[in-house]
Enzyme design. Structure first.
Site, PDB file in Angstrom:
ATOM      1  N   SER A  48       0.813  -1.221   0.000  1.00  0.00           N
ATOM      2  CA  SER A  48       0.000   0.000   0.000  1.00  0.00           C
ATOM      3  C   SER A  48       0.848   1.274   0.000  1.00  0.00           C
ATOM      4  O   SER A  48       1.876   1.365   0.671  1.00  0.00           O
ATOM      5  CB  SER A  48      -0.928   0.011   1.217  1.00  0.00           C
TER       6      SER A  48
ATOM      7  N   SER B 245      -0.910   4.185   0.628  1.00  0.00           N
ATOM      8  CA  SER B 245      -1.799   5.136   1.302  1.00  0.00           C
ATOM      9  C   SER B 245      -1.118   5.863   2.452  1.00  0.00           C
ATOM     10  O   SER B 245      -1.284   7.072   2.628  1.00  0.00           O
ATOM     11  CB  SER B 245      -3.049   4.416   1.814  1.00  0.00           C
TER      12      SER B 245
ATOM     13  N   LYS C 262     -13.766  -4.862   2.057  1.00  0.00           N
ATOM     14  CA  LYS C 262     -14.655  -3.816   1.548  1.00  0.00           C
ATOM     15  C   LYS C 262     -16.133  -4.187   1.680  1.00  0.00           C
ATOM     16  O   LYS C 262     -16.992  -3.301   1.780  1.00  0.00           O
ATOM     17  CB  LYS C 262     -14.328  -3.498   0.087  1.00  0.00           C
TER      18      LYS C 262
ATOM     19  N   ASN D 165     -15.066   1.591   1.018  1.00  0.00           N
ATOM     20  CA  ASN D 165     -13.612   1.784   1.089  1.00  0.00           C
ATOM     21  C   ASN D 165     -13.223   2.964   1.962  1.00  0.00           C
ATOM     22  O   ASN D 165     -12.037   3.234   2.145  1.00  0.00           O
ATOM     23  CB  ASN D 165     -12.999   1.943  -0.311  1.00  0.00           C
TER      24      ASN D 165
ATOM     25  N   GLY E 293     -12.635  -9.776 -12.672  1.00  0.00           N
ATOM     26  CA  GLY E 293     -12.822  -9.907 -11.235  1.00  0.00           C
ATOM     27  C   GLY E 293     -14.229  -9.534 -10.825  1.00  0.00           C
ATOM     28  O   GLY E 293     -14.908  -8.760 -11.514  1.00  0.00           O
TER      29      GLY E 293
ATOM     30  N   ARG F 240     -12.941 -16.566 -13.102  1.00  0.00           N
ATOM     31  CA  ARG F 240     -12.651 -17.985 -13.265  1.00  0.00           C
ATOM     32  C   ARG F 240     -13.874 -18.859 -12.972  1.00  0.00           C
ATOM     33  O   ARG F 240     -13.922 -20.017 -13.367  1.00  0.00           O
ATOM     34  CB  ARG F 240     -11.521 -18.408 -12.315  1.00  0.00           C
TER      35      ARG F 240
ATOM     36  N   LEU G  36      -6.179  -1.546 -11.804  1.00  0.00           N
ATOM     37  CA  LEU G  36      -6.391  -0.856 -10.541  1.00  0.00           C
ATOM     38  C   LEU G  36      -5.169  -0.944  -9.627  1.00  0.00           C
ATOM     39  O   LEU G  36      -5.029  -0.156  -8.695  1.00  0.00           O
ATOM     40  CB  LEU G  36      -7.617  -1.426  -9.820  1.00  0.00           C
TER      41      LEU G  36
ATOM     42  N   TYR H 266      -1.402  -0.358  -8.438  1.00  0.00           N
ATOM     43  CA  TYR H 266      -0.425   0.720  -8.654  1.00  0.00           C
ATOM     44  C   TYR H 266       0.964   0.356  -8.145  1.00  0.00           C
ATOM     45  O   TYR H 266       1.909   1.126  -8.310  1.00  0.00           O
ATOM     46  CB  TYR H 266      -0.900   2.019  -7.981  1.00  0.00           C
TER      47      TYR H 266
END
Length: 246
Positions: A14, A16, A65, A86, A127, A151, A206, A208
Site C-alpha cells: 500500500s 496510502s 470492503k 472503502n 474480477g 474464473r 487498478l 499501482y
C-alpha cells in the site's frame, strides 16, 4: 492527535500511508497521522476501534470492503450503490458511516484515458470482488456497457475461457480488478488471451504497485494503451479526505 489509517489483510504493497503522511507534511498539518492496520480477519475490527479511540477516519481495502459492512451504523448512497465500502467516516454523533470513493477515482481516471471506440464498444471487467463493483457503477455512469469476467463458471458474466476473438475485439477497454500482479507477486496476471490484443485496446489496472504490472506489460507489448491505478488512488484519497473533514 487525529489518527487515520487503512485496514486490510496484507498491506505491504500500500501507498496510502506514504500519500497521506506526505500530504500532512506538505500542508503543515501536525495533528494528524496515518497508520496501516493489518487485520488477520474482519473480526478484529472492533478491537482495533477500542484500542484506537483517536481514530478519525479509515480506508478499507481487500478483502474487507464488503465484510466491514455489519460493523457500520450507516452507509452513504455511494456505498449503497456500489455494495462495498472503502472509506469509514467517524461522524460527530459517534456513528460509523461507510462510503465509497473508489468509483469516483476510477470514473475520473478512466475518463481521461479511454474514449469509446464508436457506438457499442464495451469493456471487460476482470474480477467480481468489491473493487469490480465500484468499476461497474462508474461504467454505468459513463454509459459504457461491460461484461464481468472471472474464473468461476457459476458467476455472473463470462469465464476467461469464453473470451473469443470477437468478444475481445468488441471490448477495447479491459479493467483488471483482481489482485493478480500486486507486489510482491509481480509475475502473476489475469489469464486473458493477450495474443488477441491490438493497438485499439486500452488496459486499465487498478493495481499501482508495481507501477507496471505484467498485465500492463503484456498489453503494451501488443501496442495497447495502459494505465495503472495510481491516479485513481490519488483521486479517491482526496475524496476520502473531504469526507473526513466534513
Amino acid at each position: 492527535m487525529r489518527e487515520f489509517g487503512l485496514i486490510g489483510q496484507t498491506l505491504g504493497h500500500s501507498f496510502s500511508q506514504t500519500y497521506f503522511n506526505q500530504k500532512f507534511h506538505s500542508l503543515g498539518i501536525e495533528d494528524c497521522r496515518y497508520e496501516l492496520f493489518e487485520l488477520p480477519s474482519v473480526d478484529h475490527f472492533p478491537a482495533l476501534l477500542t484500542g484506537r479511540p483517536g481514530l478519525a477516519g479509515l480506508n478499507v481495502t481487500i478483502p474487507y470492503k464488503e465484510q466491514v459492512w455489519p460493523y457500520l451504523d450507516a452507509v452513504a448512497p455511494s456505498a449503497a450503490r456500489v455494495g462495498a465500502v472503502n472509506v469509514v467516516e467517524f461522524a460527530a454523533d459517534g456513528r460509523r458511516i461507510g462510503h465509497n470513493t473508489d468509483y469516483i477515482g476510477f470514473r475520473e481516471s478512466v475518463s481521461g484515458f479511454y474514449t469509446a471506440r464508436g457506438e457499442g464498444a464495451g469493456a471487460l471487467v476482470l474480477g467480481t470482488g468489491g473493487a469490480s463493483k465500484a468499476v461497474e457503477v462508474a461504467l454505468r455512469e459513463l454509459g459504457i456497457r461491460y461484461w464481468l469476467v472471472s474464473r468461476n463458471p457459476l458467476a455472473r458474466g463470462l469465464t476467461y475461457d469464453e473470451l473469443t476473438p470477437a468478444i475481445v475485439d468488441a471490448h477495447p477497454l479491459i479493467v483488471n480488478c483482481t489482485p493478480l500482479g500486486t507486489a510482491p507477486n509481480v509475475h502473476e496476471c489475469p489469464p486473458i488471451p493477450y495474443q488477441l490484443l491490438t493497438p485499439e485496446h486500452y488496459l486499465f489496472d487498478l493495481i499501482y504497485n508495481p507501477s507496471e504490472t505484467l498485465f500492463m506489460e503484456k498489453g503494451r507489448a501488443a501496442g495497447a494503451q495502459t494505465r495503472n491505478g495510481f491516479e485513481m488512488l490519488c483521486i479517491q484519497a482526496e475524496a476520502a479526505w473531504a469526507i473526513w473533514n466534513g
